[in-house]
Design an enzyme around this catalytic site. Structure first.
Site, PDB file in Angstrom:
ATOM      1  N   THR A  44      -1.082   0.449   6.557  1.00 15.09           N
ATOM      2  CA  THR A  44      -0.659  -0.568   5.606  1.00 15.09           C
ATOM      3  C   THR A  44      -0.566  -1.905   6.324  1.00 15.09           C
ATOM      4  OG1 THR A  44       1.153  -1.342   4.191  1.00 15.09           O
ATOM      5  CG2 THR A  44       1.759   0.123   5.995  1.00 15.09           C
ATOM      6  N   GLY A  45      -1.057  -2.952   5.692  1.00 15.51           N
ATOM      7  CA  GLY A  45      -1.021  -4.263   6.329  1.00 15.51           C
ATOM      8  C   GLY A  45      -2.214  -5.098   5.899  1.00 15.51           C
ATOM      9  N   GLN A  46      -2.647  -5.986   6.764  1.00 14.76           N
ATOM     10  CA  GLN A  46      -3.756  -6.888   6.464  1.00 14.76           C
ATOM     11  C   GLN A  46      -5.076  -6.128   6.597  1.00 14.76           C
ATOM     12  OE1 GLN A  46      -3.417 -10.600   8.618  1.00 14.76           O
ATOM     13  NE2 GLN A  46      -1.201 -10.674   8.300  1.00 14.76           N
ATOM     14  N   THR A  56       0.860  -1.170   0.000  1.00 14.66           N
ATOM     15  CA  THR A  56       0.000   0.000   0.000  1.00 14.66           C
ATOM     16  C   THR A  56       0.899   1.224   0.000  1.00 14.66           C
ATOM     17  OG1 THR A  56      -1.523  -1.233   1.439  1.00 14.66           O
ATOM     18  CG2 THR A  56      -1.940   1.114   1.203  1.00 14.66           C
ATOM     19  N   ARG A  74     -12.736  -8.102  -4.044  1.00 13.28           N
ATOM     20  CA  ARG A  74     -12.315  -7.903  -2.660  1.00 13.28           C
ATOM     21  C   ARG A  74     -12.025  -6.430  -2.387  1.00 13.28           C
ATOM     22  NH1 ARG A  74      -7.308  -5.875  -0.158  1.00 13.28           N
ATOM     23  NH2 ARG A  74      -7.270  -6.692   1.983  1.00 13.28           N
ATOM     24  N   VAL A  75     -12.438  -5.943  -1.226  1.00  5.69           N
ATOM     25  CA  VAL A  75     -12.189  -4.568  -0.808  1.00  5.69           C
ATOM     26  C   VAL A  75     -11.439  -4.600   0.511  1.00  5.69           C
ATOM     27  CG1 VAL A  75     -13.204  -2.350  -0.193  1.00  5.69           C
ATOM     28  CG2 VAL A  75     -14.293  -3.769  -1.943  1.00  5.69           C
ATOM     29  N   GLY A  76     -10.322  -3.909   0.586  1.00  7.38           N
ATOM     30  CA  GLY A  76      -9.551  -3.816   1.815  1.00  7.38           C
ATOM     31  C   GLY A  76      -9.836  -2.543   2.570  1.00  7.38           C
ATOM     32  N   ASP A  77      -8.897  -2.159   3.425  1.00  6.14           N
ATOM     33  CA  ASP A  77      -9.094  -1.004   4.294  1.00  6.14           C
ATOM     34  C   ASP A  77      -8.762   0.325   3.630  1.00  6.14           C
ATOM     35  OD1 ASP A  77      -6.286  -1.981   4.450  1.00  6.14           O
ATOM     36  OD2 ASP A  77      -6.028  -0.194   5.673  1.00  6.14           O
TER      37      ASP A  77
END
Length: 318
Positions: A227-229, A176, A204-207
């Site tokens: 940034t991360g999971q 990210t 898929r949608v992340g943060d």
């Protein structure tokens, strides 16, 4: 003249120093330095924090060394679905896009949504069209693809079949980019952009495009880009949690940011963030092997790092 501050990141993760040649680490650091310079020029000219974070993230999106824009990860169908958000601490205004495939710079598409004032988040082809109608450059989706990302997808599919996905390097998986800024008028802003993770399920949608999860800015409190999971960041409302710890509990920036990362660490969640408070103090905690990052002091001295070693850039714009 009020205090100015700027910080950027290009993702965190395993990032073993031996995972790529030193020349590529140097190129990534050079891109971080360029992004810092772009953001700092806006601030030093009296510009808005919102414009500074957009300028910095555009540079990172244009670099093939990071997972955003050109060089973004491919999903399980071999396609790009790009996400971004930007937030203005003055009034807590935000704009975001999800799953865009044609906006050359997703952060500019997110800015178009913010400036339009008709929505906070737009998704898919409608988001591309909205941004394009408001002047954002549109490209063929092939623009985002690099040979490295095609190789990453093949590698992750092979690892999936072999059951060795957990051993994948950061370069194979995700990343990210983001920026946070404080301008002379005391306004804070944050922006985050990503291609998600390699071989992610389509849709898929992340943060990163979720205000309060991967991005948050509130004047007088803080600005955050994570940034991360991403799934964990969404469940924990991580970026907003930093502000809540500061606002309601009175935590200093260092304590608030370290606390949210510490909450994720026992769960095995790889995480990092960059943050600024209203006084221009910077925090950059991460619980992984490294994090691409850079920052500028109020005097305009720039620094970049990937692991423990910090590289001084001297006075930005000098």
């Amino acid at each position: 003249m009020g205090t100015m501050a700027l910080a950027i990141h290009g993702g965190c993760g395993v990032m073993s120093p031996g995972s790529q040649p030193e020349a590529e680490w140097a190129e990534a650091r050079a891109a971080l330095a360029e992004a810092l310079g772009a953001g700092w020029r806006v601030l030093s000219a009296g510009g808005r924090a919102l414009d500074a974070v957009e300028a910095a993230v555009v540079v990172l999106e244009d670099s093939p060394h990071f997972n955003a824009g050109h060089g973004a990860a491919l999903n399980a169908d071999g396609e790009h679905e790009l996400d971004a958000s930007i937030m203005d601490g003055a009034g807590r205004l935000a704009g975001a896009v999800i799953g865009v495939r044609r906006a050359r710079n997703p952060v500019r598409a997110a800015r178009a949504v913010l400036d339009g004032g008709e929505a906070v988040i737009l998704a898919g082809p409608a988001a591309d069209a909205y941004a394009g109608a408001r002047g954002a450059a549109l490209v063929d989706p092939s623009y985002f693809t690099t040979e490295r990302r095609r190789d990453n997808l093949l590698s992750m599919k092979a690892r999936g079949q072999a059951g060795t996905g957990a051993a994948a390097s950061e370069a194979e998986k995700h990343g990210t980019v983001g920026a946070v800024a404080l301008d002379r008028d005391g306004h804070l802003a944050a922006a985050t952009s990503t291609g998600g993770y390699t071989n992610k399920p389509a849709g898929r949608v992340g943060d990163s495009p979720i205000p309060g999860a991967g991005t948050y800015a509130e004047d007088g409190v803080c600005a955050v880009s994570g940034t991360g999971q991403g799934e964990a960041f969404i469940r924990h409302a991580l970026a907003h949690d930093v502000a809540a710890r500061m606002r309601y509990r009175g935590d200093a920036l260092d304590a608030a940011t370290a606390g949210v990362i510490a909450d994720l660490t026992p769960r095995g969640t790889g995480a990092g963030l960059i943050a600024l408070d209203a006084a221009g103090r910077v925090a950059m905690p991460f619980n992984t092997g490294g994090m691409f990052r850079g920052w500028a002091t109020p005097d305009g001295d720039g620094f970049v790092a990937t692991h423990g070693q910090v590289f001084a850039l001297g006075r930005l714009g000098a």
